[in-house]
Design an enzyme around this catalytic site. Structure first.
Site, PDB file in Angstrom:
ATOM      1  N   GLU A 267       0.909  -1.268  -0.278  1.00 17.86           N
ATOM      2  CA  GLU A 267       0.266   0.041   0.237  1.00 17.86           C
ATOM      3  C   GLU A 267       0.813   1.273  -0.141  1.00 17.86           C
ATOM      4  OE1 GLU A 267      -2.435   0.255   2.908  1.00 17.86           O
ATOM      5  OE2 GLU A 267      -3.568  -1.451   3.021  1.00 17.86           O
ATOM      6  N   GLU A 321     -13.748   5.429  -0.072  1.00 14.79           N
ATOM      7  CA  GLU A 321     -14.826   4.474   1.130  1.00 14.79           C
ATOM      8  C   GLU A 321     -15.316   4.943   1.796  1.00 14.79           C
ATOM      9  OE1 GLU A 321     -12.262   0.428   1.401  1.00 14.79           O
ATOM     10  OE2 GLU A 321     -11.273   1.078   1.132  1.00 14.79           O
ATOM     11  N   LYS A 324     -15.649   4.082   6.340  1.00 17.10           N
ATOM     12  CA  LYS A 324     -14.432   3.745   6.817  1.00 17.10           C
ATOM     13  C   LYS A 324     -14.140   4.677   8.400  1.00 17.10           C
ATOM     14  CE  LYS A 324     -10.134   2.009   5.523  1.00 17.10           C
ATOM     15  NZ  LYS A 324      -8.650   1.943   4.564  1.00 17.10           N
ATOM     16  N   GLU A 330      -9.164   8.754   6.159  1.00 21.05           N
ATOM     17  CA  GLU A 330      -9.218   7.546   5.354  1.00 21.05           C
ATOM     18  C   GLU A 330     -10.132   7.361   4.330  1.00 21.05           C
ATOM     19  OE1 GLU A 330      -7.637   4.634   6.919  1.00 21.05           O
ATOM     20  OE2 GLU A 330      -5.919   5.999   7.842  1.00 21.05           O
TER      21      GLU A 330
END
Length: 392
Positions: A267, A321, A324, A330
């Site tokens: 990542e 997303e 999250k 995030e």
């Protein structure tokens, strides 16, 4: 039923061989993380179409979602799947691991090109010591299950770790693991060395910059032109933080006697939005970081410590997303919003036949010495899969 299944596999294998022989160019070392912690995300079939339009051939998911595994069948897209942290205690048992691989991996092969199993995620830096104790035994059991089923040559087993496993990362030559992790880290590295699997690291220069914007150059963190730094012990020049972080991991492994293991970035990314205290989280910086990263991938380069070994990288992430938890950043690492519109143009969109955006990076223009070997590897893979299919 067996005859039909064999026929489908054979057709897919032939298609794979034809594509390999055709010499279609893709970025050999670039992957994208495909997280699913969001509402109204596109169905897997649409995600596959998006990846194909971007000429991306590698992705990582954070589970073994059967809808995704079925949708990606026959696509040739390489998938890394994930064993959730809460499953590690169960999968320490070799029989349970065999049942898990038989149920979650084997049914999708060879149609779906599963190439890796991530056992847990950032287990080393959590607070659950029991989970940490379960990690390597679970990996060993899964590897044994793959071997028992004849799949070990197609699928690598590893675990992604955060950069917090390092007690020191600067300068890179002084990279060392946290002392309290030495025993279990040594067990992990011995497993990876034996199975010839890579060490996966989640590395985010953004976090280092956010925490010390007055000490760390933004250009150094973003891959922009800058004076960089010279490691005083090796005299190696680093013009970006990501490569320095990766080399720090390599030096840390060497300190424990494992200097030959490949490091891959499972990542990395940069958020396009953050809370007021999340310095640098802007669409402009996110676009610059990922665009510059793609340029490096196009050149096929390695780090200063391993310049001839192309660094494999999985960018985080394909989608924002919105479900999250945690700070705003995030939920804002994606190239795309859930509705499929771009958050910013990183350059991948230049490959899509549906976009008319301004000129950007063309990922099909890669011409490196590894290009031919990549085609050869794909050809060997598909021939092997054909033989496996015929044996079913």
């Amino acid at each position: 039923m067996e005859l039909c299944l064999r026929t489908v596999f054979t057709v897919q294998c032939v298609l794979g061989v034809v594509l390999s022989l055709s010499g279609i160019a893709f970025v050999e070392s670039l992957g994208i993380n495909y997280g699913q912690v969001g509402n109204d995300l596109p169905p897997p079939s649409k995600v596959l179409q998006l990846l194909k339009s971007l000429k991306v051939t590698k992705t990582r998911i954070y589970d073994t979602n059967p809808d995704i595994l079925n949708a990606f069948a026959g696509s040739g897209v390489e998938l890394i799947v994930t064993v959730e942290n809460e499953m590690l205690a169960t999968l320490m048992d070799p029989q349970q691991a065999l049942q898990w691989v038989t149920a979650h991996i084997k049914p999708y092969l060879p149609a779906t090109k599963i190439t890796g199993i991530a056992v847990g995620n950032e287990v080393f830096t959590g607070d659950d010591m029991t989970l940490l104790d379960n990690l390597v035994p679970a990996m060993v059991s899964i590897q044994q299950a793959l071997t028992q089923l004849g799949l070990q040559q197609y699928i690598q087993v590893s675990t992604p770790s955060s950069l917090a496993v390092l007690a020191n990362s600067y300068p890179p030559s002084e990279g060392m693991f946290a002392p309290e992790l030495t025993t279990i880290m040594t067990q992990l590295l011995q497993f990876l060395s034996t199975t010839k699997a890579p060490f996966w690291i989640n590395a985010y220069p953004y976090f280092a910059y956010k925490d010390s914007p007055d000490k760390i150059s933004l250009d150094y963190a973003l891959f922009n032109p800058n004076s960089g730094m010279i490691d005083p012990h090796t005299n190696m020049h680093y013009d970006n933080m990501l490569y320095a972080q990766v080399d720090a991991v390599i030096f840390a492994m060497a300190q424990l006697g494992f200097g030959g293991i490949e490091v891959r970035v499972s990542e990395t990314g940069w958020p396009s939005k953050g809370d007021p205290n999340e310095v640098g989280a802007t669409p402009q910086n996110a676009a610059i970081y990922n665009r510059n990263l793609l340029k490096r991938q196009l050149s096929g380069e390695g780090t200063p410590l391993r310049p001839k070994m192309r660094l494999e990288i999985y960018v985080f992430a394909l989608f924002n997303e919105d479900m999250k938890p945690g700070p705003t950043s995030e939920r804002n690492y994606g190239f795309y919003k859930p509705d499929g519109t771009m958050v910013y143009n990183v350059g991948l969109a230049a490959l899509s036949t549906t976009t008319t955006s301004s000129p950007s990076i063309s990922l099909t223009s890669m011409a490196t010495k590894k290009g031919r070997s990549g085609h050869h590897q794909r050809l060997v893979y598909w021939i092997s899969v054909c033989l496996l299919a015929m044996a079913i």
